[in-house]
Write a protein that holds these residues in place. Sequence first.
Motif, mmCIF file in Angstrom:
data_model
loop_
_atom_site.group_PDB
_atom_site.id
_atom_site.type_symbol
_atom_site.label_atom_id
_atom_site.label_comp_id
_atom_site.label_asym_id
_atom_site.label_seq_id
_atom_site.Cartn_x
_atom_site.Cartn_y
_atom_site.Cartn_z
ATOM 1 N N GLU A 56 0.802 -1.227 0.000
ATOM 2 C CA GLU A 56 0.000 0.000 0.000
ATOM 3 C C GLU A 56 0.832 1.273 0.000
ATOM 4 O OE1 GLU A 56 -3.300 0.261 2.631
ATOM 5 O OE2 GLU A 56 -3.694 -1.886 2.569
ATOM 6 N N ASP B 38 5.202 0.354 4.313
ATOM 7 C CA ASP B 38 5.147 -1.093 4.084
ATOM 8 C C ASP B 38 6.399 -1.570 3.351
ATOM 9 O OD1 ASP B 38 1.923 -1.847 4.481
ATOM 10 O OD2 ASP B 38 2.306 0.199 3.841
ATOM 11 N N ASP C 164 -3.315 -4.228 4.195
ATOM 12 C CA ASP C 164 -3.573 -4.091 5.630
ATOM 13 C C ASP C 164 -4.918 -4.715 5.987
ATOM 14 O OD1 ASP C 164 -1.217 -2.771 6.056
ATOM 15 O OD2 ASP C 164 -2.085 -0.765 5.991
ATOM 16 N N ASP D 292 -7.152 -3.471 7.958
ATOM 17 C CA ASP D 292 -8.117 -2.495 8.459
ATOM 18 C C ASP D 292 -9.363 -2.522 7.569
ATOM 19 O OD1 ASP D 292 -7.155 -1.353 6.166
ATOM 20 O OD2 ASP D 292 -6.228 0.382 7.139
ATOM 21 N N GLY E 17 -8.724 -1.835 3.848
ATOM 22 C CA GLY E 17 -7.939 -2.903 3.236
ATOM 23 C C GLY E 17 -8.763 -4.143 2.955
ATOM 24 N N CYS F 180 -3.771 -10.685 3.017
ATOM 25 C CA CYS F 180 -4.289 -9.731 4.003
ATOM 26 C C CYS F 180 -3.629 -10.005 5.351
ATOM 27 C CB CYS F 180 -5.801 -9.844 4.116
ATOM 28 S SG CYS F 180 -6.521 -8.606 5.217
ATOM 29 N N LEU F 181 -3.054 -8.971 5.939
ATOM 30 C CA LEU F 181 -2.320 -9.150 7.204
ATOM 31 C C LEU F 181 -3.214 -9.670 8.323
ATOM 32 C CD1 LEU F 181 -0.060 -5.944 7.200
ATOM 33 C CD2 LEU F 181 0.570 -8.266 6.542
ATOM 34 N N LYS F 182 -4.498 -9.396 8.231
ATOM 35 C CA LYS F 182 -5.426 -9.841 9.277
ATOM 36 C C LYS F 182 -5.461 -11.362 9.396
ATOM 37 C CE LYS F 182 -10.138 -8.986 10.922
ATOM 38 N NZ LYS F 182 -11.432 -8.330 10.620
ATOM 39 N N GLU G 263 -2.439 -3.712 10.887
ATOM 40 C CA GLU G 263 -1.624 -2.996 9.912
ATOM 41 C C GLU G 263 -0.186 -3.480 10.024
ATOM 42 O OE1 GLU G 263 -2.619 1.153 9.150
ATOM 43 O OE2 GLU G 263 -4.060 1.042 10.786
ATOM 44 N N ILE G 264 0.659 -3.062 9.094
ATOM 45 C CA ILE G 264 2.018 -3.593 9.013
ATOM 46 C C ILE G 264 2.774 -3.410 10.324
ATOM 47 C CG2 ILE G 264 2.968 -1.448 8.055
ATOM 48 C CD1 ILE G 264 4.058 -4.960 6.979
ATOM 49 N N ASP H 84 1.753 -3.768 13.229
ATOM 50 C CA ASP H 84 1.343 -4.750 14.232
ATOM 51 C C ASP H 84 2.075 -6.076 14.096
ATOM 52 O OD1 ASP H 84 -0.599 -3.068 15.479
ATOM 53 O OD2 ASP H 84 -1.914 -3.399 13.758
ATOM 54 N N SER I 268 -4.442 -2.404 18.063
ATOM 55 C CA SER I 268 -3.643 -1.950 16.925
ATOM 56 C C SER I 268 -2.718 -0.813 17.355
ATOM 57 C CB SER I 268 -4.565 -1.471 15.802
ATOM 58 O OG SER I 268 -3.818 -0.899 14.754
#
Length: 687
Positions: A504, A508, A561, A563, A566, A587-589, A599-600, A602, A634
Amino acid sequence: MKLIRFRVTNFRSIKDSTWIDCSDVTNIIGINEAGKSNALLALWKFNPTDKAEINLLEDLPRNEYSSLKNSCQELPFIEVVFRLEDDDELLKNLIKITGRRKEELSDIHLKRFYSGKYSYNFPYEETITELPSKEFITYIEEKTNAISKISTESKVEKHYKAIVESILNGYIDELQQKDKIDKNLLQEFISNTENTGAKPGAKSEIQPIVNDVLKYFREQMELLSRPRIWCDEVWKQVFSLMPNFVYYSNYGNLDTEIYLPHVIDNLERNDITGVAAAKVRTLKVLFDFIGLNPKEILELGEDGVNLSQDEIEKFNKKKEERTVLLNSASSKLTKEFKQWWKQGNYVFDLRADGKFFKIWVSDEKRPEKVVLEARSTGLQWFLSFYLVFLTQTKTNLKNTIILLDEAGLSLHPLAQKDLLAFFKNLATTNQIIHTTHSPFLVDTNNIDSVKIAYIDNDGYTVISNDLRANSDPKRDTSVYAVHAALGLSVSDIMLNGCQPVIVEGASDQYYLNAIKTYLIASGLFKPSKDIVFMPAGGVKGVSAIASIVSAKGELPYVIIDGDTSGTSFKDKLKKDLYKEEDHKLICLKDFVEGLEAVEIEDIIPFNCISKAIDRLFRSVDDFEFDEVYDSKKSLLSQIEEYARMNRVLLPKGYKVEIAKFAKQKIINMSEKEKEVDVWIKIFEQIK
């Protein structure tokens, strides 16, 4: 001791360069005549390794020379900020000398003036002018309660007790009306406590408590009266241990045939400037390296005619000694140069012929000796720079800041890429700042290290950390080298089979490049292709870049991300561009449990990032973010919430600044943090 930023003012074409951030290798780009060289020259004259005189006629802005020449002695032309790490020798010495905390001494801001003098200060020095009243009230109440419990028998002690209690209660009443206590009020308290107007009893139990109060007041007064971090011993330490600056430009390249009479004449002159001065400087370095005086070489090169037999023998011995010295210097140069230059295996032969001194070169592919001028200008540049650097640092290749003007411009593009790799290797012990307009010398993996030089509307040079600073389309040629470098980087991805991954934003990119470097160096990840992270400037730019990159190949992976924006954008891509390849949407989640908006930041170890966050809140007294940080929330939301609570205005782009700080911390991690397992999963999915 690391240079983290500098600023040039009132020097040649520069009115105010603005503050420029520095990394291990910093690159200043810009068109010809933009003033890049002037920035390096000002830095060089801050603390040069060789004689670099401040010359008012050359160095003062020409259009202000008449108004400044008689009043410029107290005018600074260069400011620098050095940062001291925990293991820095200077930091340890300063802590011993001053008794201050390392946080106060971590940065040193220095200026040099046209008079040649220096000034310095510590930006994070704690200058305490007031103390919280609450702590004083608590302490005095405790002592007053202790006194009230003491039973008194003699009239003297009873009177003393009443007076002391009255004085202390008076302090409490006064302090309850104030939030802070300053030096004047505290001095009044000390005087009143020393002179109560009453005498204690012979065996008073109250007097020791009064003495304790006095001791406490005096200790607090020491805090308010603490001198600034400024003394001869501090300056002696700073000056002796701060880095030296080595400057080199193309103008200093060695000539292939050196006419000794001219050399002797020029070395004795003090009025040479510009290109001629650069040549003379390199020649002096050359003769220092070989250990011979050019006068002696010239004398030994003359014909030995009309000499007696004894004189002929002495003359021949001297010539033989000269040959031995030149052979020795040739061997030394050949051997040591191999450690630097990887483009060929060169053999150097230094020879004196009459009034001329010549450098001959051969290599494995061309074993016949030819003069240096017949070889590439790239080799001439590298040899000349090598001699300057080696001689001026006295072979101690540490604690030096190397300033290179248009470095390696004459090298082949592939050799320029090798030079960039050489810079990175040299930067492990020395910082490098170099100017260029060649895209091959722009490191696209570290765009944050690239600065732009341009001319403003008033004709002055400005240097900026922001590559968009010169946004005037009529003058946007300054940043062309970066555009070209990025184009070359994208081409390399296409042509060499690298794996592009869209992210993004710039933060990042910094984090993921650092993670990649750490995982590969630790042997935890072995990619089949080089992975290149491409920032899209937010989720809205992902589709456009993905379409461009996939025009000649497969769709790139995308890291998004976790969020709200994202996850919703990921769903949109799954229905559209990535309908057939949704496994490439990362997706980071999906990699972090227990957080709603991942988010990155985290997935970055908190100890790699905490100091950078603390710097955002320096204006908040006694603040350390780790005391309020909740790992179950977060990180960015906590930073922004805490900023609102304390009325701290977060600077634009603060996330990128945190990422820049954390980048090196991640690469240098000595222990495996829990987040590493998450990193491995993400990179294995890309692989």
